[in-house]
Design an enzyme around this catalytic site. Structure first.
Site, PDB file in Angstrom:
ATOM      1  CB  VAL A   1     114.105   3.590  64.610  1.00 32.57           C
ATOM      2  CG1 VAL A   1     113.084   3.808  63.510  1.00 32.57           C
ATOM      3  CG2 VAL A   1     115.279   2.755  64.114  1.00 32.57           C
ATOM      4  CB  CYS A   2     112.073   9.032  64.432  1.00 29.93           C
ATOM      5  SG  CYS A   2     110.605  10.050  64.673  1.00 29.93           S
ATOM      6  CB  VAL A   3     108.003   6.399  67.627  1.00 26.67           C
ATOM      7  CG1 VAL A   3     107.714   7.780  68.173  1.00 26.67           C
ATOM      8  CG2 VAL A   3     106.753   5.552  67.635  1.00 26.67           C
TER       9      VAL A   3
END
Lengths: 136, 130
Positions: free
Chosen positions: B77-79
């Protein structure tokens, strides 16, 4: 896998505001620049509005991120293709776009235009020649 | 073939995650390799363990997690996208002073470099979204 440089194309298809795709696409471009790949950006459909000059977002209370495009040259992102038909369909010309430049260190830091207007046909050819196409 | 998967839309609102799941599952069953599945934009919402769909519907989050467990998938999941949308793991909770986490334990939060690396390392990047 080989560590050969890949050709990366970022397709920007949406208006800069209204959805977050344009801004988060630009975030990928900036991070991706550190990976030393052969990067191009393409602006088509409503995506051409992303690089229109004189953007003022005060009335919609959104962050105006358009100045970031001017920094792309410093990230060695120097190939920005804009689809001619998309401009024409929206009554725009290249004069409505930001004057985006990059400095060529091989030619004594000569300033060069980053934006190149290409036809829909030419853009299809450009897409065909890529290893990776990010679509935003 | 070695694939990287990018998912740009959240669960239920949009079919992108379902299509990506079915593609990934089928590719794995046919012996292909999935280098990484990267969740971006509203796609980060596919990683919350708090999702509770009606019982007679598919559970988008859990079935990603189950597929991940079965094939040891790297579900990232992209931070930056996660911070905007309130998807939080222990590290993010501590860094940003949050009182809860909601990431599903089969997912992990990491940077956009993981997406770029996946595109470099894979033979094909598949982008799911509009």
């Amino acid at each position: 896998m080989s560590e050969a440089i890949k050709k990366f194309l970022y397709l920007n298809r949406r208006a800069p505001y209204g959805t977050i795709y344009a801004w988060e696409s630009l975030e990928v471009v900036l991070i991706g620049a550190a990976f030393d790949q052969d990067v191009s950006l393409a602006f088509l459909d409503d995506g051409v509005y992303q690089i229109v000059k004189g953007q003022d977002t005060a009335a919609i209370e959104m962050k105006n991120f358009s100045p970031t495009y001017a920094a792309l040259g410093d990230y060695d992102v120097t190939k920005l293709y804009v689809e001619k038909e998309s401009l024409e369909e929206r009554g725009l010309t290249i004069d409505d776009l930001m004057d985006l430049k990059w400095e060529d260190e091989d030619e004594d830091w000569a300033e060069k235009d980053s934006i190149k207007v290409v036809s829909r046909f030419e853009l299809a050819r450009i897409m065909e020649g890529q290893d990776v196409v990010f679509s935003f | 073939m070695k694939f990287a998967i990018q998912i740009n839309e959240g669960p239920y609102q949009h079919q992108a995650s379902d299509s990506a799941y079915l593609f990934t599952k089928t590719a794995l069953e046919k012996g292909h390799e999935i280098f990484r599945v990267f969740f971006y934009h509203d796609g980060v919402n596919n990683g919350t363990r708090l999702t509770t769909p009606p019982q007679d519907d598919r559970h988008v989050v859990n079935r990603w997690a189950e597929l991940g467990e079965k094939y040891d998938l790297d579900l990232v999941v992209c931070v930056a996208a996660a911070q905007r949308r309130g998807i939080v793991d222990d590290g993010e909770a501590e860094r940003n002073g949050k009182d809860a986490t909601n990431i599903h334990p089969r997912f992990r939060i990491s940077g956009l470099g993981q997406l770029v690396e996946a595109a470099i390392q894979s033979e094909r990047l598949m982008v799911f979204g509009d």
